[in-house]
Write a protein that holds these residues in place. Structure first.
Motif, PDB file in Angstrom:
ATOM      1  N   ASP A 351       0.781  -1.174   0.005  1.00 14.09           N
ATOM      2  CA  ASP A 351       0.056  -0.114  -0.143  1.00 14.09           C
ATOM      3  C   ASP A 351       1.075   1.196  -0.046  1.00 14.09           C
ATOM      4  O   ASP A 351       1.687   1.550   0.879  1.00 14.09           O
ATOM      5  CB  ASP A 351      -1.029  -0.038   1.182  1.00 14.09           C
ATOM      6  CG  ASP A 351      -1.923   1.090   1.003  1.00 14.09           C
ATOM      7  OD1 ASP A 351      -1.628   2.194   1.058  1.00 14.09           O
ATOM      8  OD2 ASP A 351      -3.079   0.856   1.666  1.00 14.09           O
ATOM      9  N   GLY A 352       0.813   1.926  -1.062  1.00 11.43           N
ATOM     10  CA  GLY A 352       1.604   3.016  -1.098  1.00 11.43           C
ATOM     11  C   GLY A 352       1.449   4.268  -0.215  1.00 11.43           C
ATOM     12  O   GLY A 352       2.005   5.493  -0.188  1.00 11.43           O
ATOM     13  N   VAL A 353       0.227   4.371   0.295  1.00 13.33           N
ATOM     14  CA  VAL A 353      -0.468   5.513   1.122  1.00 13.33           C
ATOM     15  C   VAL A 353       0.216   5.246   2.617  1.00 13.33           C
ATOM     16  O   VAL A 353       0.849   6.060   3.077  1.00 13.33           O
ATOM     17  CB  VAL A 353      -1.579   5.653   1.006  1.00 13.33           C
ATOM     18  CG1 VAL A 353      -2.144   6.691   2.082  1.00 13.33           C
ATOM     19  CG2 VAL A 353      -2.250   6.060  -0.332  1.00 13.33           C
ATOM     20  N   THR A 354      -0.028   4.019   3.094  1.00 12.24           N
ATOM     21  CA  THR A 354       0.476   3.457   4.406  1.00 12.24           C
ATOM     22  C   THR A 354       1.686   3.062   4.425  1.00 12.24           C
ATOM     23  O   THR A 354       2.595   3.062   5.385  1.00 12.24           O
ATOM     24  CB  THR A 354      -0.378   2.491   5.092  1.00 12.24           C
ATOM     25  OG1 THR A 354      -0.182   1.157   4.093  1.00 12.24           O
ATOM     26  CG2 THR A 354      -1.905   2.798   4.771  1.00 12.24           C
ATOM     27  N   LYS A 355       2.426   2.758   3.237  1.00 14.14           N
ATOM     28  CA  LYS A 355       3.699   2.038   3.212  1.00 14.14           C
ATOM     29  C   LYS A 355       3.880   0.794   3.654  1.00 14.14           C
ATOM     30  O   LYS A 355       4.909   0.368   4.145  1.00 14.14           O
ATOM     31  CB  LYS A 355       4.846   3.019   3.694  1.00 14.14           C
ATOM     32  CG  LYS A 355       4.782   4.499   3.363  1.00 14.14           C
ATOM     33  CD  LYS A 355       4.867   4.640   1.645  1.00 14.14           C
ATOM     34  CE  LYS A 355       4.739   6.003   1.419  1.00 14.14           C
ATOM     35  NZ  LYS A 355       4.703   6.137  -0.185  1.00 14.14           N
ATOM     36  N   LYS A 356       2.887   0.044   3.894  1.00 13.61           N
ATOM     37  CA  LYS A 356       2.830  -1.403   4.483  1.00 13.61           C
ATOM     38  C   LYS A 356       2.989  -2.317   3.424  1.00 13.61           C
ATOM     39  O   LYS A 356       2.200  -2.193   2.314  1.00 13.61           O
ATOM     40  CB  LYS A 356       1.455  -1.541   5.274  1.00 13.61           C
ATOM     41  CG  LYS A 356       1.468  -0.335   6.533  1.00 13.61           C
ATOM     42  CD  LYS A 356       0.143  -0.644   7.422  1.00 13.61           C
ATOM     43  CE  LYS A 356      -0.071   0.284   8.497  1.00 13.61           C
ATOM     44  NZ  LYS A 356      -1.267   0.010   9.389  1.00 13.61           N
ATOM     45  N   THR A 357       3.541  -3.379   3.787  1.00 17.22           N
ATOM     46  CA  THR A 357       3.562  -4.608   2.827  1.00 17.22           C
ATOM     47  C   THR A 357       2.950  -5.762   3.780  1.00 17.22           C
ATOM     48  O   THR A 357       3.090  -5.805   5.104  1.00 17.22           O
ATOM     49  CB  THR A 357       4.853  -5.046   2.443  1.00 17.22           C
ATOM     50  OG1 THR A 357       5.949  -5.159   3.620  1.00 17.22           O
ATOM     51  CG2 THR A 357       5.576  -3.977   1.726  1.00 17.22           C
TER      52      THR A 357
END
Length: 432
Positions: A351-357
């Motif tokens: 997720d490019g908004v939260t930077k979570k993988t």
């Protein structure tokens, strides 16, 4: 291409748009109609910009401002009058293309806050209701750095708008200047990305591409972010986006539109440039995360990763492609990794908004494909500024169409309406 396209992208928003199109360094003769009118002189049936009959193509924000390359609107209408009032966030003087149903594109410059009459009884084709009724109006922004804001849409008194259903298949292109149409004649409407989507026919298409942008999330040629970040947002990395949103752009609401069936990625030439100092590791990590982000937002989408091209140089009495500056083998190895059993058994989404993988824990089928661009273009298909010519863009689009047909079984449905404007070159002189 517009002469302003030759300027650095970080200076564009403070300039007035020009209607000059350069053709091999010389101005092309153009006859764009002046469509601005005084709306008080007309009797309109006016529809607000949020009317359900208006379909917005590409990415538009909550203020009905367009972003990225070749965004547009489409709707059906009755009668012989169509006018549009543009909001103050319109780039003043931006060139737009518009047309009735499948007829040729017409171009005009529009003004912020102005009302423009696009269809009247004098417009060629305005009286043609066959073989289908109603007529269809389509408008697209040509330039990748500029945009429009829709305020309202008008038809003649007593007439109406009609919603045209979306096509059943969708394609998205993610890229940089090569996909956005930089240096082609009508920019976004002469790009290979647009040619791919429009040329397939019966296909919804969106082009999230902007010149100078990297895959890696860093400043590249004045772009504050790379696609591994920006693809998740509504607006692009243009100066007007910075003026409008600062550091708080609107995240793109992926639930607003149905998922793309196919996503084509062509990005990395800016990462590859030593000026931007992006390492191979950082680039491949960013490209990997873009693909994982696509899979997270659109789990059923098929992803096509294109190899990169860098132009040609003269060698003796012929031309040879410039030697790769890296990434060729790495892109291919990344594609193979996405198709490995280890990855498919436990895929990762991003997720490019939260930077979570996140490891999904769910086995998936192969969804990443590789399109090798080697051999498609020759030196005369790439202009002096290292970008495809109009013909080069057509060749890339045509080869991609065939690849998509062979790989996914998509048939071609564009069988008549104009795609690329002013590319009808012919010779009718027989006496040689």
């Amino acid at each position: 291409m517009w002469s302003l396209s030759r300027l650095p992208v970080f200076g564009l928003s403070f300039l007035s748009a020009s209607a000059t199109i350069l053709q091999n360094g010389q101005p092309r003769i153009t006859t764009f109609p002046d469509t601005r009118i005084d709306p008080s002189s007309y009797s309109f049936n006016t529809h607000p910009r949020n009317a359900s009959e208006i379909s917005y193509k590409g990415r538009w924000d909550s203020k009905y401002v367009s972003w990225w390359s070749a965004p547009g609107i489409q709707f059906g209408y009755t009668g012989q009058i169509v006018a549009v009032t543009f909001g103050n966030w319109t780039s003043d003087g931006v060139l737009v293309g518009y047309r009735i149903s499948g007829l040729d594109w017409i171009f005009t410059n529009v003004t912020a806050g102005g009302t423009h009459l696009f269809v009247s009884p004098e417009t060629p084709g305005s009286d043609l209701m066959a073989p289908i009724s109603p007529s269809i109006f389509e408008l697209r922004v040509t330039n990748w750095a500029y945009g429009i804001q829709i305020e309202s849409v008008h038809v003649a008194k007593g007439e109406k708008l009609i919603r045209i259903p979306d096509y059943g298949r969708r394609i998205e292109v993610i890229g940089d200047s090569l996909a956005s149409g930089m240096y082609t004649s009508y920019e976004g409407l002469s790009s290979w990305a647009y040619g791919l989507g429009a040329g397939l026919g019966n296909t919804e298409y969106s082009i999230t591409a902007y010149p100078g942008i990297c895959a890696a999330d860093q400043n590249c040629w004045g772009n504050p972010h790379g696609q591994v970040h920006q693809w998740f947002y509504t607006s692009d990395t243009s100066p007007r986006a910075s003026v409008m949103y600062g550091d708080n752009p609107e995240p793109w609401d992926f639930s607003k539109r149905p998922a793309a069936d196919i996503v084509v990625i062509n990005i990395g030439t800016n990462d590859q440039n030593s000026h931007n100092n992006v390492s191979t590791t950082i680039y491949i990590d960013a490209l990997t995360r873009i693909i994982q982000g696509i899979h997270g937002k659109w789990p059923k989408a098929q992803v096509v990763v294109m190899s990169l091209w860098l132009g040609f140089y003269q060698s003796g009495n012929t031309y040879l492609p410039n030697a790769p500056q890296g990434f060729v083998n790495e892109i291919y190895h990344m594609y193979k990794w996405f198709n490995s059993d280890d990855y498919l058994r436990n895929p990762i989404v991003y997720d490019g908004v939260t930077k979570k993988t996140l490891k999904t824990g769910k086995k998936t089928k192969p969804f990443v494909h590789y399109f090798n661009t080697t051999g498609i273009m020759q030196h005369n298909d790439i202009g002096p500024q290292w970008h495809p010519t109009d013909v080069g863009a057509i060749k890339v689009a045509s080869h991609l169409q065939q690849f998509i047909k062979m790989t996914f079984g998509w048939e071609f449905y564009a069988t008549g309406p104009e795609v690329f404007h002013e590319t009808e070159y012919w010779n009718d002189e027989s006496g040689y």
